[in-house]
Design an enzyme around this catalytic site. Structure first.
Site, PDB file in Angstrom:
ATOM      1  N   GLU A   1       0.880  -1.168   0.000  1.00 26.29           N
ATOM      2  CA  GLU A   1       0.000   0.000   0.000  1.00 26.29           C
ATOM      3  C   GLU A   1       0.916   1.216   0.000  1.00 26.29           C
ATOM      4  O   GLU A   1       1.679   1.423   0.943  1.00 26.29           O
ATOM      5  CB  GLU A   1      -0.901   0.005   1.236  1.00 26.29           C
ATOM      6  CG  GLU A   1      -1.850   1.194   1.276  1.00 26.29           C
ATOM      7  CD  GLU A   1      -2.541   1.344   2.615  1.00 26.29           C
ATOM      8  OE1 GLU A   1      -2.664   2.493   3.076  1.00 26.29           O
ATOM      9  OE2 GLU A   1      -2.938   0.316   3.198  1.00 26.29           O
TER      10      GLU A   1
ATOM     11  N   CYS B   1      -4.137   7.119   5.366  1.00 27.72           N
ATOM     12  CA  CYS B   1      -3.968   6.758   3.955  1.00 27.72           C
ATOM     13  C   CYS B   1      -5.231   7.020   3.144  1.00 27.72           C
ATOM     14  O   CYS B   1      -5.177   7.082   1.913  1.00 27.72           O
ATOM     15  CB  CYS B   1      -3.561   5.298   3.827  1.00 27.72           C
ATOM     16  SG  CYS B   1      -4.609   4.156   4.736  1.00 27.72           S
TER      17      CYS B   1
END
Length: 495
Positions: A230, A267
């Site tokens: 990620e 995020c």
């Protein structure tokens, strides 16, 4: 700040050897036993919560309230994966009985998923519990039966050591094999683990540059391995004219709360917002930001000095672009010490001219409002957006534009929200936390129960005697798990 203890190459090799032994031992244990290991880890987190929260706050500056919730989330997802192991559908057990009349004839075929073997997890900076030593990557890998070597994040080494120590003690007390959970420190140790021939997969949460470097190492090995990274995400939001008319005040309030949550270090922070030019969303948002700053002028701390410096470098570069205006937080741009919210504004035309600059993630409390004049503008902007973890649409009920925007946003993100805000990722069966590159390097989720799929591979057994088959594939289904038999889903079969 506690210093990082660089793990030597010899200790890295020993850790992988121990994990390899643990992989062979753990697959011989029952699924019930493996579920118990996860529950033991959850219990040790909960029982040591005050100590661990204090350690985390000292190293991360995130505050007791936030960390209390994050630790509870972490122990809850360990328990959730324990239930996944017991329920058994994650194995995807499938049986095709012999059918000589089929074209071509079908022999007896039995397929299930098995653990990959030792895996490496790189801890994240912004979630010292939920994406760290016993976070979601570790929980899902252990649930799959894959031993885990965690590369500690340098932002919270003391916490990482203590959690790893408690985790190892809990697993030993639950009868788990030694080497099932281990910790290493230092960048070189992380690189060596990615290169190690006995490591079978890697999970990573962090920067685009760091993640891409490790991804390249993983796929360029003589025996390439999966790298589940990620990396970076701008999480676009589209506000339609109908939403402006019906709920502009709620949108402003929600956006302010979302892009500043956790000092913008989530995020899923909404970093780019497409809004009708006439709505002056940027001006409305700036008014709110300025009012909050007047009431509380203090700058909240970021996770560490390196992240704060990166925020200011990226912010300065963005604010210096032609056609980009700073409508709130100009003092933040001018001062490397301030971390208060920043609102910037530009146009679709400028985005189309410089997407590689204007659509790069800013990790911190900043958001870019992109004014558009028409539906064509929105479509053009969506065409240059990079892949993201989330994409959000604010539209009025029944607004025709929403019918085309929902699928368009689904092409750019792994989770599409209608209304609401993307910060806050539920841990559940239906969750997906991933998206097109550069948000992630794979199609799999890192949050939710199907995160377990990353650490498994399929094996088919053909015309194999029943007593030599793994229990999930034996004819009597002794575990009582869901299986697909001759094409039909059987939820529980104890025949």
């Amino acid at each position: 700040m506690t210093s990082v203890n660089e793990t030597s190459r010899s200790i890295v090799d020993a850790a992988v050897a121990a994990a390899t032994d643990a992989a062979r031992a753990s697959v011989r244990e029952s699924y019930e036993t493996r579920a118990g290991w996860l529950e033991a880890l959850a219990e040790t987190l909960d029982s040591h919560a005050p100590e661990l929260i204090a350690l985390a706050d000292d190293e991360s500056r995130l505050g007791e309230k936030r960390l209390t919730g994050e630790l509870a989330r972490t122990s809850a997802q360990l328990r959730l994966f324990a239930s996944v192991v017991r329920e058994g559908s994650f194995l995807e057990a499938t049986i095709d009985h012999t059918d000589p009349s089929a074209t071509p004839p079908i022999p007896d075929l039995r397929r299930m998923l098995v653990p990959l073997g030792p895996v490496v997890v790189f801890a994240a900076s912004n979630f010292p519990f939920a994406f760290s030593v016993l976070g979601g990557d570790t929980a899902s890998a252990l649930a799959a039966g894959a031993p885990v070597i965690v590369k500690a994040h340098e932002g919270h080494p003391a916490l990482s050591r203590r959690v790893a120590e408690l985790g190892a003690q809990a697993l030993e007390g639950a009868g788990a094999p030694s080497g099932l959970l281990q910790l290493v420190e230092g960048r070189e140790a992380g690189v060596e683990l990615v290169r190690h021939p006995d490591v079978r997969a890697v999970g990573f949460t962090g920067s685009l540059a760091g993640g891409r470097h490790l991804f390249d190492l993983a796929v360029q090995r003589p025996e390439p391995i999966p790298f589940y990274g990620e990396l970076a995400s701008i999480n676009p939001v589209v506000v339609t004219p109908g939403a402006v008319e019906s709920s502009i005040d709620e949108i402003v309030d929600g956006l302010l709360g979302s892009f500043t949550m956790g000092v913008g270090q989530f995020c899923t922070k909404p970093g780019v917002v497409l809004s009708p030019a006439g709505a002056d969303l940027a001006g409305r948002l700036a008014t709110k930001v300025d009012a909050d700053a007047a009431g509380d002028p203090a700058s909240p701390p970021m996770l560490n000095d390196r992240i704060r410096a990166g925020f200011h470098d990226r912010l300065s570069g963005l604010a210096g672009q032609e056609g980009v205006d700073v409508v709130a937080g100009a003092d933040v741009v001018d001062s490397e010490e301030r971390t208060s919210p920043v609102v910037l504004r530009t146009t679709v035309q400028r985005v189309l001219e410089s997407p590689e600059v204007l659509l790069e993630e800013v990790f911190g409390p900043a958001t870019l409002i992109v004014d558009y004049d028409s539906e064509e503008d929105v479509r053009a902007a969506l065409g240059v957006l990079p892949g993201s973890l989330t994409a959000t649409l604010h539209a009025a009920p029944g607004e025709e534009l929403a019918r085309t925007l929902v699928p368009a946003l689904g092409e750019r993100a792994g989770r599409v929200l209608f209304g609401g805000w993307p910060t806050g990722v539920a841990v559940s069966h239906g969750q997906h936390h991933g998206g097109p590159y550069p948000s992630t390097t794979s199609i799999h989720t890192s949050v939710g129960t199907t995160a377990i799929r990353r650490w498994l591979r399929p094996v088919t057994y053909q015309t194999t005697p029943d007593d030599l088959l793994p229990e999930p594939l034996q004819e009597a289904n002794p575990l009582g798990i869901p299986r697909r038999v001759d094409g039909q889903l059987v939820l529980a079969d104890h025949a």
